[in-house]
Design an enzyme around this catalytic site. Structure first.
Site, PDB file in Angstrom:
ATOM      1  N   TYR A  33      42.374  30.564  30.777  1.00  0.00           N
ATOM      2  CA  TYR A  33      41.757  31.813  31.226  1.00  0.00           C
ATOM      3  C   TYR A  33      40.307  31.566  31.633  1.00  0.00           C
ATOM      4  CZ  TYR A  33      39.132  36.104  31.096  1.00  0.00           C
ATOM      5  OH  TYR A  33      38.257  37.102  31.430  1.00  0.00           O
ATOM      6  N   SER A 115      29.049  42.166  29.305  1.00  0.00           N
ATOM      7  CA  SER A 115      30.158  42.626  30.132  1.00  0.00           C
ATOM      8  C   SER A 115      30.723  43.954  29.654  1.00  0.00           C
ATOM      9  CB  SER A 115      31.274  41.572  30.121  1.00  0.00           C
ATOM     10  OG  SER A 115      32.434  42.049  30.769  1.00  0.00           O
ATOM     11  N   GLN A 135      26.800  44.538  32.798  1.00  0.00           N
ATOM     12  CA  GLN A 135      27.713  44.352  33.920  1.00  0.00           C
ATOM     13  C   GLN A 135      28.780  45.439  33.862  1.00  0.00           C
ATOM     14  OE1 GLN A 135      31.143  42.892  33.352  1.00  0.00           O
ATOM     15  NE2 GLN A 135      31.525  43.677  35.407  1.00  0.00           N
ATOM     16  N   TYR A 137      31.923  47.948  35.419  1.00  0.00           N
ATOM     17  CA  TYR A 137      33.061  48.141  36.302  1.00  0.00           C
ATOM     18  C   TYR A 137      33.211  49.633  36.604  1.00  0.00           C
ATOM     19  CZ  TYR A 137      34.754  43.350  35.609  1.00  0.00           C
ATOM     20  OH  TYR A 137      34.878  41.985  35.596  1.00  0.00           O
ATOM     21  N   THR A 163      29.587  45.308  39.356  1.00  0.00           N
ATOM     22  CA  THR A 163      30.414  44.299  40.012  1.00  0.00           C
ATOM     23  C   THR A 163      31.191  44.954  41.140  1.00  0.00           C
ATOM     24  OG1 THR A 163      30.613  42.932  38.029  1.00  0.00           O
ATOM     25  CG2 THR A 163      32.297  42.656  39.707  1.00  0.00           C
ATOM     26  N   ARG A 172      45.509  35.118  39.295  1.00  0.00           N
ATOM     27  CA  ARG A 172      45.177  33.948  38.473  1.00  0.00           C
ATOM     28  C   ARG A 172      46.474  33.349  37.926  1.00  0.00           C
ATOM     29  NH1 ARG A 172      39.939  36.818  35.494  1.00  0.00           N
ATOM     30  NH2 ARG A 172      38.991  37.524  37.450  1.00  0.00           N
ATOM     31  N   LYS A 259      26.573  42.915  41.971  1.00  0.00           N
ATOM     32  CA  LYS A 259      27.101  41.558  41.750  1.00  0.00           C
ATOM     33  C   LYS A 259      28.367  41.370  42.572  1.00  0.00           C
ATOM     34  CE  LYS A 259      28.642  38.447  38.039  1.00  0.00           C
ATOM     35  NZ  LYS A 259      30.066  38.240  38.436  1.00  0.00           N
ATOM     36  N   HIS A 283      32.625  35.487  42.299  1.00  0.00           N
ATOM     37  CA  HIS A 283      33.299  35.660  41.005  1.00  0.00           C
ATOM     38  C   HIS A 283      33.879  34.336  40.509  1.00  0.00           C
ATOM     39  CE1 HIS A 283      34.271  39.409  38.678  1.00  0.00           C
ATOM     40  NE2 HIS A 283      34.906  38.515  37.945  1.00  0.00           N
ATOM     41  N   ARG A 286      37.480  33.419  41.132  1.00  0.00           N
ATOM     42  CA  ARG A 286      38.531  34.017  40.307  1.00  0.00           C
ATOM     43  C   ARG A 286      39.134  35.269  40.945  1.00  0.00           C
ATOM     44  NH1 ARG A 286      38.203  32.285  34.944  1.00  0.00           N
ATOM     45  NH2 ARG A 286      38.312  34.314  33.904  1.00  0.00           N
TER      46      ARG A 286
END
Length: 319
Positions: A33, A115, A135, A137, A163, A172, A259, A283, A286
């Site tokens: 991960y 985060s 950070q 979302y 972000t 992923r 970001k 990122h 990712r």
């Protein structure tokens, strides 16, 4: 040829060593991960290769007895031009998680990024008095966004960092193979890898229950397994646009950073809506495989907006 050595923290001399130590100590799904990226991971590798193609021409005889690397970024005075970028799920990697990273950032006088998917609360991390970035979302639930912003303001966060390159979850493939999710819903092969790392399991079980404090009181993340990719795809708002961000900048009324900026056009828009900083980032490869590396895009963006806004670069190199 070659040689083998016992891997301990004091045997790590570069990030390759740290990466090797992580591979040896972590259950395979967790290691992959952290280490993995989207699709064929071409962008992930390109981020590192872009540095390999750069060479330096040093000037000498400048007198380096007293070295001052301090810089001011988005109103924050830092002792060095490097900061600890926000990373999700840190207590999965080590039981101290964000506590240890925040303490290290404080020790060296630089910023620490927390985060939205952090595993230690904003309030606890705020005990460290170095500048901190949150950070963020942007969720479909606008009330949730406002509540989370209010929490950050109350906690004394200096910089809001939205972000903007997570409109959909990255593909992923390593996570798909291992079944990595929160809480763990692993494949049989994935469970075996956890059994092979008993010290990680001991630390995980004997310390406080894993949680996501920034989200837990708003979202039931533990009601069934939720992969990070699914969280991004199902919970975040794909309709997010520049008008939404402009309103968010006004609501926050402070240092505000985007970001995930990669184009000059978007950098200029960030200036126009009142942002005080941007992070050039893909990122870490990712999200979108095939993206250019931040390092290769740095000069073009700095030349265009560097006199109007603070520009930070996410190195995106292999972890």
């Amino acid at each position: 040829g070659g040689y083998k050595r016992i891997m301990r923290l004091n045997n790590c001399y570069n990030f390759h060593d740290f990466r090797d130590l992580a591979r040896r100590r972590l259950p395979s799904p967790i290691y992959h991960y952290i280490d993995g990226a989207a699709d064929d991971e071409k962008t992930h590798h390109r981020n590192t290769l872009s540095f390999d193609s750069c060479d330096l021409v040093p000037n000498v005889l400048r007198g380096v007895k007293d070295i001052d690397m301090s810089v001011t970024v988005m109103g924050q005075k830092l002792k060095m031009p490097i900061y600890c970028s926000p990373t999700a799920l840190q207590r999965l990697f080590h039981y101290q998680g964000e506590r240890a990273v925040a303490a290290a950032a404080e020790k060296y006088g630089t910023m620490f990024g927390v985060s939205s998917l952090g595993t230690v609360s904003l309030q606890e991390i705020r005990k460290h008095r170095n500048p901190q970035v949150y950070q963020f979302y942007f969720h479909k639930d606008r009330g949730l966004n406002n509540a989370m912003m209010s929490d950050a303001k109350k906690a004394g966060i200096e910089v809001m960092m939205l972000t903007v390159d997570t409109i959909t979850g990255g593909n992923r493939e390593r996570d798909l193979r291992s079944g990595f999710s929160i809480p763990f819903r692993l494949t049989l092969a994935g469970m075996l890898q956890f059994a092979l790392k008993p010290m990680w399991a001991f630390n995980y079980i004997t310390h406080e229950k894993f949680s996501l404090p920034q989200l837990d009181k708003y979202i039931d993340m533990n009601n069934g397994a939720l992969s990070i990719s699914n969280y991004i795809t199902e919970m975040l708002d794909p309709s997010l646009d520049w008008n939404d961000v402009e309103k968010m900048v006004a609501t926050w009324s402070g240092e505000f950073c985007l970001k995930g900026i990669m184009s000059v056009e978007d950098a200029k828009k960030a200036v126009d809506i009142g942002c005080t900083g941007i992070v050039i980032s893909n990122h870490g490869g990712r999200q979108l495989d095939g993206s250019r590396s931040p390092f290769d895009q740095l000069k073009e963006i700095v030349d265009a907006v560097g006199d109007k806004i603070d520009v930070i670069m996410d190195s995106g190199i292999q972890r």
